[in-house]
Design a protein around this motif. Structure first.
Motif, PDB file in Angstrom:
ATOM      1  N   ILE A 171      41.914  34.190  31.303  1.00 58.27           N
ATOM      2  CA  ILE A 171      43.264  34.692  31.945  1.00 58.27           C
ATOM      3  C   ILE A 171      43.053  34.711  33.358  1.00 58.27           C
ATOM      4  CG2 ILE A 171      44.781  36.406  32.120  1.00 58.27           C
ATOM      5  CD1 ILE A 171      44.927  34.715  29.525  1.00 58.27           C
ATOM      6  N   ASP A 172      41.853  35.112  34.102  1.00 57.21           N
ATOM      7  CA  ASP A 172      41.901  35.158  35.579  1.00 57.21           C
ATOM      8  C   ASP A 172      41.476  33.916  36.092  1.00 57.21           C
ATOM      9  OD1 ASP A 172      42.354  37.959  35.336  1.00 57.21           O
ATOM     10  OD2 ASP A 172      40.258  38.495  35.368  1.00 57.21           O
ATOM     11  N   SER A 173      41.229  32.918  35.415  1.00 55.74           N
ATOM     12  CA  SER A 173      40.693  31.661  35.879  1.00 55.74           C
ATOM     13  C   SER A 173      41.933  30.717  36.976  1.00 55.74           C
ATOM     14  CB  SER A 173      40.226  30.774  34.880  1.00 55.74           C
ATOM     15  OG  SER A 173      40.083  29.286  35.489  1.00 55.74           O
ATOM     16  N   PRO A 174      41.627  30.705  38.015  1.00 57.55           N
ATOM     17  CA  PRO A 174      42.708  29.985  38.786  1.00 57.55           C
ATOM     18  C   PRO A 174      42.704  28.355  38.415  1.00 57.55           C
ATOM     19  CG  PRO A 174      40.697  29.966  40.186  1.00 57.55           C
ATOM     20  CD  PRO A 174      40.341  30.768  38.858  1.00 57.55           C
ATOM     21  N   TRP A 175      41.839  27.712  37.645  1.00 52.88           N
ATOM     22  CA  TRP A 175      41.811  26.501  36.904  1.00 52.88           C
ATOM     23  C   TRP A 175      42.808  26.288  35.770  1.00 52.88           C
ATOM     24  CZ3 TRP A 175      40.075  24.641  41.315  1.00 52.88           C
ATOM     25  CH2 TRP A 175      39.082  25.428  41.834  1.00 52.88           C
ATOM     26  N   ARG A 176      43.085  27.501  35.174  1.00 52.07           N
ATOM     27  CA  ARG A 176      43.977  27.230  34.105  1.00 52.07           C
ATOM     28  C   ARG A 176      45.399  27.551  34.514  1.00 52.07           C
ATOM     29  NH1 ARG A 176      40.627  25.492  29.661  1.00 52.07           N
ATOM     30  NH2 ARG A 176      38.847  26.218  30.105  1.00 52.07           N
ATOM     31  N   THR A 177      46.123  26.518  33.647  1.00 52.24           N
ATOM     32  CA  THR A 177      47.688  26.732  33.965  1.00 52.24           C
ATOM     33  C   THR A 177      48.098  27.780  33.385  1.00 52.24           C
ATOM     34  OG1 THR A 177      48.373  25.323  32.179  1.00 52.24           O
ATOM     35  CG2 THR A 177      47.788  24.203  34.226  1.00 52.24           C
ATOM     36  N   GLU A 178      49.395  28.222  33.731  1.00 52.41           N
ATOM     37  CA  GLU A 178      50.225  29.053  33.095  1.00 52.41           C
ATOM     38  C   GLU A 178      50.561  28.898  31.590  1.00 52.41           C
ATOM     39  OE1 GLU A 178      51.048  32.127  34.353  1.00 52.41           O
ATOM     40  OE2 GLU A 178      49.779  31.893  35.998  1.00 52.41           O
ATOM     41  N   ARG A 179      50.913  27.576  31.645  1.00 53.58           N
ATOM     42  CA  ARG A 179      51.054  27.096  30.234  1.00 53.58           C
ATOM     43  C   ARG A 179      49.882  27.272  29.233  1.00 53.58           C
ATOM     44  NH1 ARG A 179      53.646  21.325  28.511  1.00 53.58           N
ATOM     45  NH2 ARG A 179      53.830  21.721  26.344  1.00 53.58           N
ATOM     46  N   GLU A 180      48.798  27.036  29.673  1.00 53.48           N
ATOM     47  CA  GLU A 180      47.492  27.145  28.902  1.00 53.48           C
ATOM     48  C   GLU A 180      47.303  28.733  28.882  1.00 53.48           C
ATOM     49  OE1 GLU A 180      44.365  23.665  30.213  1.00 53.48           O
ATOM     50  OE2 GLU A 180      44.683  25.294  31.563  1.00 53.48           O
ATOM     51  N   LYS A 181      47.367  29.332  29.568  1.00 53.94           N
ATOM     52  CA  LYS A 181      47.188  30.882  29.601  1.00 53.94           C
ATOM     53  C   LYS A 181      48.089  31.544  28.389  1.00 53.94           C
ATOM     54  CE  LYS A 181      45.336  31.502  34.114  1.00 53.94           C
ATOM     55  NZ  LYS A 181      45.304  32.319  35.218  1.00 53.94           N
ATOM     56  N   GLU A 182      49.351  31.065  28.519  1.00 58.37           N
ATOM     57  CA  GLU A 182      50.600  31.557  27.593  1.00 58.37           C
ATOM     58  C   GLU A 182      50.175  31.152  26.229  1.00 58.37           C
ATOM     59  OE1 GLU A 182      53.939  33.196  26.130  1.00 58.37           O
ATOM     60  OE2 GLU A 182      52.809  33.649  28.005  1.00 58.37           O
ATOM     61  N   HIS A 183      49.708  29.791  25.906  1.00 61.50           N
ATOM     62  CA  HIS A 183      49.328  29.482  24.821  1.00 61.50           C
ATOM     63  C   HIS A 183      48.099  30.323  24.057  1.00 61.50           C
ATOM     64  CE1 HIS A 183      47.133  26.918  21.791  1.00 61.50           C
ATOM     65  NE2 HIS A 183      48.463  26.424  21.373  1.00 61.50           N
ATOM     66  N   PHE A 184      47.195  30.467  24.969  1.00 61.81           N
ATOM     67  CA  PHE A 184      46.066  31.218  24.575  1.00 61.81           C
ATOM     68  C   PHE A 184      46.345  32.756  24.182  1.00 61.81           C
ATOM     69  CE2 PHE A 184      42.222  33.779  26.209  1.00 61.81           C
ATOM     70  CZ  PHE A 184      41.219  33.317  25.016  1.00 61.81           C
ATOM     71  N   ASN A 185      47.185  33.150  24.980  1.00 62.16           N
ATOM     72  CA  ASN A 185      47.840  34.686  24.576  1.00 62.16           C
ATOM     73  C   ASN A 185      48.471  34.734  23.305  1.00 62.16           C
ATOM     74  OD1 ASN A 185      46.501  36.382  26.538  1.00 62.16           O
ATOM     75  ND2 ASN A 185      48.339  36.140  27.814  1.00 62.16           N
ATOM     76  N   ARG A 186      49.253  33.915  23.005  1.00 60.65           N
ATOM     77  CA  ARG A 186      50.237  33.650  21.940  1.00 60.65           C
ATOM     78  C   ARG A 186      49.328  33.200  20.608  1.00 60.65           C
ATOM     79  NH1 ARG A 186      52.699  35.367  25.135  1.00 60.65           N
ATOM     80  NH2 ARG A 186      51.831  37.150  23.796  1.00 60.65           N
ATOM     81  N   LEU A 187      48.146  32.378  20.998  1.00 63.72           N
ATOM     82  CA  LEU A 187      47.581  31.961  19.747  1.00 63.72           C
ATOM     83  C   LEU A 187      46.738  33.401  19.346  1.00 63.72           C
ATOM     84  CD1 LEU A 187      45.742  30.011  18.199  1.00 63.72           C
ATOM     85  CD2 LEU A 187      44.028  29.944  20.009  1.00 63.72           C
TER      86      LEU A 187
END
Length: 430
Positions: A171-187
């Motif tokens: 979640i803190d990684s600047p290399w991950r997009t907001e879309r990737e982080k959102e999918h990760f949390n929803r998963l």
């Protein structure tokens, strides 16, 4: 009136009570801390230096030859003996003074079992991330000891402890997009609610497997997932607060920051206590939830520079002057004393050990953020540490602090990393 462990409304009321106690805590320097003379500190520093030299020498004797199987077994025995002696004779934290020898060996066995599972789960996990997971797991182990329970490995505690490096860093990684982080949390949310979710990467698959470790212990349905959903919510609230603060610096009030810190830190540590499988009284809920709040504040104290640079709002990064930061540290020491008044346990000696080391953690964290404090205040506080401030600044706050990344992992060559992991695998082998 009895409440469910993860009744959100009730936990928020505990948050309010804790914040009130924080605000009521004195800002004067405490008079209840143990003091050490300069000679005491020098003696401890010399003991630590000798212990570290001995450990360094022992590590350097590791037999690297592929065929040196017997030599490695003998090396392991020597290193285990050295570790046992170090724990019994150690005087900075005095663990050997509060635990019987069989309990010290239980701690070692519990830690080794955890590390074996970590290595089996992910051979490529960075040392820094492994250290973070170990520190999380040791909170669970400490709660076992505090409640008079045998120190034993538990899948749910393993899965929960490992979730931190897998979720926080992602979640803190600047290399991950907001879309990737959102999918990760929803998963994660879907899995906690018992829904099917499809991992889109190896990292997401591993995260789902860790949630599965918790399910091994509790099955479904179970209230443990309510607690984990609260934890996920607390992390998302914290992230939203950071974004709002960065978008409008100066608009964040301390009371709002305290609310998020209490909720996030409180639920996090309450989960560790939940895995003990022992009923919680209202005083227990206040202590363990409050202990999590306390640890969150300690992290914030240690991270003043980083939080100010990144624009993250915390009780300490909001301080405008060194004097204000000092008063907040004094308040934190008094607040820690207040929290431990609600710690009910038959292991009073261990409780005293834990309380003392919370004070040391606070002071060590202040030393790590010493540029935000006056030298005169630091000099007075130094008398309450088992080693000098200069020693802490030179070698880091290590065991006393949270041990957050200090760049060592990046500084290691791949060859050095492989060698270290080989030694670790030998040390933790059955």
């Amino acid at each position: 009136m009895k409440h469910k462990t993860f009744d959100k409304d009730y936990l928020l009321r505990i948050s309010e009570a804790l914040i009130a106690d924080w605000q009521a805590a004195p800002e004067e320097e405490p008079d209840f801390l143990e003091c050490y003379t300069a000679e005491n500190q020098e003696e401890r520093e010399e003991r630590i230096r000798c212990m570290m030299e001995k450990a360094k020498k022992g590590l350097g004797e590791y037999p690297q030859s592929f065929f040196a199987v017997r030599e490695r077994k003998r090396w392991k025995i020597r290193m285990e003996k050295m570790l046992g002696e170090a724990l019994r004779e150690e005087r900075a934290l005095d663990m050997g003074g509060v635990l019987e020898e069989d309990e010290l060996w239980e701690f070692q066995a519990c830690l080794k079992e955890f590390l074996r599972k970590v290595r089996k789960f992910d051979r490529n996990l960075a040392l820094e991330d492994m250290g973070q997971a170990v520190r999380n797991y040791m909170v669970y182990a400490i709660f076992l000891a505090l409640n008079g329970k045998a120190l034993k490995y538990r899948p749910a505690a393993f899965g929960y402890s490992m979730l931190y490096p897998y979720t926080d860093n992602y979640i803190d990684s600047p290399w991950r997009t907001e879309r990737e982080k959102e999918h990760f949390n929803r998963l994660i949310e879907d899995k906690l609610k018992g829904k099917r979710g499809k991992p889109q990467s190896g990292h997401e698959k591993k995260t789902v497997e860790l949630l599965g470790e918790i399910e091994k212990d509790y099955g479904r349905p179970h209230e443990v997932y309510e607690g984990l959903l609260l934890m996920l919510e607390a992390q998302e609230i914290s992230l939203r607060q950071e974004k709002q603060w960065k978008g409008n610096r100066g608009a964040c009030r301390e009371e709002a920051v305290l609310g998020v810190s209490a909720y996030k830190g409180g639920v996090s540590v309450l989960m560790d206590r939940y895995f003990i499988d022992r009923p919680l009284t209202e005083r227990d809920l206040y202590f363990y939830y409050g202990f999590g709040f306390l640890l969150q504040l300690c992290d914030d104290l240690q991270d003043i520079s980083q939080d100010k640079e990144e624009g993250n709002p915390t009780v300490f990064s909001l301080c405008g002057t060194k004097e204000e930061a000092e008063r907040k540290v004094n308040k934190l020491l008094h607040f820690a004393a207040k929290i431990f008044e609600s710690c009910d346990t038959e292991k009073e000696k261990f409780k005293g050990f834990l309380r003392k080391n919370c004070y040391l953690l606070i002071l060590a964290s202040a030393a790590g953020s010493g540029e935000w404090m006056e030298e005169e205040w630091l000099s007075r506080m130094q008398q309450c540490l088992p080693v000098s401030m200069d020693y802490l600044r030179k070698y880091g706050n290590g065991i006393l602090g949270s041990g957050k990344g200090d760049g060592e992992e990046k500084g290691r060559t791949e060859k050095e990393r492989r060698k270290f992991m080989q030694m670790l695998d030998v040390l933790i082998a059955d």
